[in-house]
Write an enzyme that holds these catalytic residues in place. Structure first.
Site, PDB file in Angstrom:
ATOM      1  N   LYS A 139       0.816  -1.223   0.000  1.00  0.00           N
ATOM      2  CA  LYS A 139       0.000   0.000   0.000  1.00  0.00           C
ATOM      3  C   LYS A 139       0.847   1.269   0.000  1.00  0.00           C
ATOM      4  O   LYS A 139       0.454   2.282  -0.580  1.00  0.00           O
ATOM      5  CB  LYS A 139      -0.976   0.003   1.183  1.00  0.00           C
ATOM      6  CG  LYS A 139      -0.359  -0.088   2.566  1.00  0.00           C
ATOM      7  CD  LYS A 139      -1.445  -0.214   3.630  1.00  0.00           C
ATOM      8  CE  LYS A 139      -0.853  -0.266   5.035  1.00  0.00           C
ATOM      9  NZ  LYS A 139      -0.032  -1.472   5.252  1.00  0.00           N
ATOM     10  N   ARG A 172      -5.353   2.995  12.367  1.00  0.00           N
ATOM     11  CA  ARG A 172      -5.026   1.577  12.526  1.00  0.00           C
ATOM     12  C   ARG A 172      -6.119   0.812  13.277  1.00  0.00           C
ATOM     13  O   ARG A 172      -6.142  -0.413  13.241  1.00  0.00           O
ATOM     14  CB  ARG A 172      -3.708   1.402  13.296  1.00  0.00           C
ATOM     15  CG  ARG A 172      -2.468   1.782  12.505  1.00  0.00           C
ATOM     16  CD  ARG A 172      -1.219   1.508  13.313  1.00  0.00           C
ATOM     17  NE  ARG A 172      -0.011   1.967  12.644  1.00  0.00           N
ATOM     18  CZ  ARG A 172       0.687   1.282  11.764  1.00  0.00           C
ATOM     19  NH1 ARG A 172       0.302   0.057  11.449  1.00  0.00           N
ATOM     20  NH2 ARG A 172       1.767   1.778  11.211  1.00  0.00           N
ATOM     21  N   ARG A 188      12.804 -10.325   1.294  1.00  0.00           N
ATOM     22  CA  ARG A 188      13.452  -9.014   1.301  1.00  0.00           C
ATOM     23  C   ARG A 188      14.857  -9.105   1.895  1.00  0.00           C
ATOM     24  O   ARG A 188      15.105  -9.871   2.827  1.00  0.00           O
ATOM     25  CB  ARG A 188      12.644  -8.013   2.140  1.00  0.00           C
ATOM     26  CG  ARG A 188      11.361  -7.534   1.524  1.00  0.00           C
ATOM     27  CD  ARG A 188      10.669  -6.588   2.487  1.00  0.00           C
ATOM     28  NE  ARG A 188       9.416  -6.057   1.970  1.00  0.00           N
ATOM     29  CZ  ARG A 188       8.606  -5.283   2.677  1.00  0.00           C
ATOM     30  NH1 ARG A 188       8.912  -4.943   3.901  1.00  0.00           N
ATOM     31  NH2 ARG A 188       7.485  -4.835   2.143  1.00  0.00           N
ATOM     32  N   ARG A 216      16.240  -8.576   7.658  1.00  0.00           N
ATOM     33  CA  ARG A 216      15.917  -7.810   8.858  1.00  0.00           C
ATOM     34  C   ARG A 216      14.959  -8.587   9.755  1.00  0.00           C
ATOM     35  O   ARG A 216      14.153  -9.379   9.270  1.00  0.00           O
ATOM     36  CB  ARG A 216      15.288  -6.461   8.476  1.00  0.00           C
ATOM     37  CG  ARG A 216      16.257  -5.512   7.790  1.00  0.00           C
ATOM     38  CD  ARG A 216      15.626  -4.185   7.454  1.00  0.00           C
ATOM     39  NE  ARG A 216      14.511  -4.336   6.525  1.00  0.00           N
ATOM     40  CZ  ARG A 216      14.047  -3.351   5.759  1.00  0.00           C
ATOM     41  NH1 ARG A 216      14.605  -2.149   5.820  1.00  0.00           N
ATOM     42  NH2 ARG A 216      13.032  -3.549   4.948  1.00  0.00           N
ATOM     43  N   ARG A 270       2.910  -9.797  13.138  1.00  0.00           N
ATOM     44  CA  ARG A 270       2.384  -8.518  12.656  1.00  0.00           C
ATOM     45  C   ARG A 270       1.042  -8.714  11.952  1.00  0.00           C
ATOM     46  O   ARG A 270       0.130  -7.873  12.068  1.00  0.00           O
ATOM     47  CB  ARG A 270       3.388  -7.859  11.701  1.00  0.00           C
ATOM     48  CG  ARG A 270       4.648  -7.375  12.399  1.00  0.00           C
ATOM     49  CD  ARG A 270       5.689  -6.875  11.418  1.00  0.00           C
ATOM     50  NE  ARG A 270       5.268  -5.665  10.740  1.00  0.00           N
ATOM     51  CZ  ARG A 270       5.874  -5.156   9.666  1.00  0.00           C
ATOM     52  NH1 ARG A 270       6.918  -5.793   9.142  1.00  0.00           N
ATOM     53  NH2 ARG A 270       5.436  -4.047   9.111  1.00  0.00           N
TER      54      ARG A 270
END
Length: 214
Positions: free
Chosen positions: A13, A88, A127, A160, A171
């Site tokens: 997003k 949120r 990633r 990471r 998450r």
């Protein structure tokens, strides 16, 4: 053009928000940027936010809403804005709706970039970030010329902590519990538009433009 971006972490997003902001010449506003700017400029709201962050606590909803409202009053928001990462939660959305209503305004588009959890876990765990300059890559979608070595500065690449599968799953759990209810919230207001975030970035952007360009 007042827009809210919705979607799970890693759905893409933020990328779409930047593209929309550039095309329609409206600011892309993230809560992280707002916090950093206020803390850097040592504003009263920034000092309050910093106190919570330094103590390892979440910034309360009332303060976050105040920071966002302060930002959207700026001159560059006269044509509209894109909120990315806010609201949120339902209480934050209610507070924002109320504050905008007091100004005779409302959110006009809530864009939900929909991507299945398993796709996000695969996407984020691929990633890699340079430990020296911070440049980011992806082992499948954006690989470096030499495996494990940054194209820009030749530093070593790392996975990471935020991108590790176990962290991403946590998450996503928080997202489903706290943030996903916003989809129904804005759906009830008839401003929700859902796009398939698994498609190519440019295809997703074209889909978004179909309703933004109405």
């Amino acid at each position: 053009m007042k827009i809210i971006m919705l979607g799970a972490p890693g759905a893409g997003k933020g990328t779409q928000a930047k593209m929309i902001a550039e095309k329609y010449e409206i600011p892309h506003i993230s809560t992280g940027d707002i916090f950093r700017a206020n803390i850097k400029n040592n504003t009263e709201l920034g000092k309050k936010a910093k106190a919570y962050m330094d103590a390892g606590q979440l910034v309360p909803d009332e303060l976050t809403v105040a920071l966002v409202l302060d930002r959207i009053k700026k001159a560059d928001c006269v044509k509209g804005y894109i909120l990315d990462g806010f609201p949120r939660t339902i209480p934050q959305a209610d507070a924002l709706d109320s504050a905008l209503n007091d100004r005779g305004e409302k959110i006009e588009y809530a864009i939900n970039v929909d991507v299945p959890d398993e796709h996000i876990i695969k996407r984020m765990s691929g990633r890699r970030a340079c430990s020296d300059c911070g440049a980011t890559y992806h082992v499948v979608y954006n690989p470096t010329k030499e495996e494990g070595v940054c194209d820009a500065c030749h530093g070593s690449l790392v996975l990471r902590d935020d991108d590790k599968p176990e962290t991403v799953k946590k998450r996503l759990e928080v997202y489903h519990e706290q943030t996903k209810p916003l989809i129904d919230h804005y759906g009830a207001k008839n401003v929700l538009h859902t796009v398939d975030g698994t498609l190519d970035i440019d295809v997703v952007f074209a889909e978004i433009n179909k309703f933004l360009g109405e």
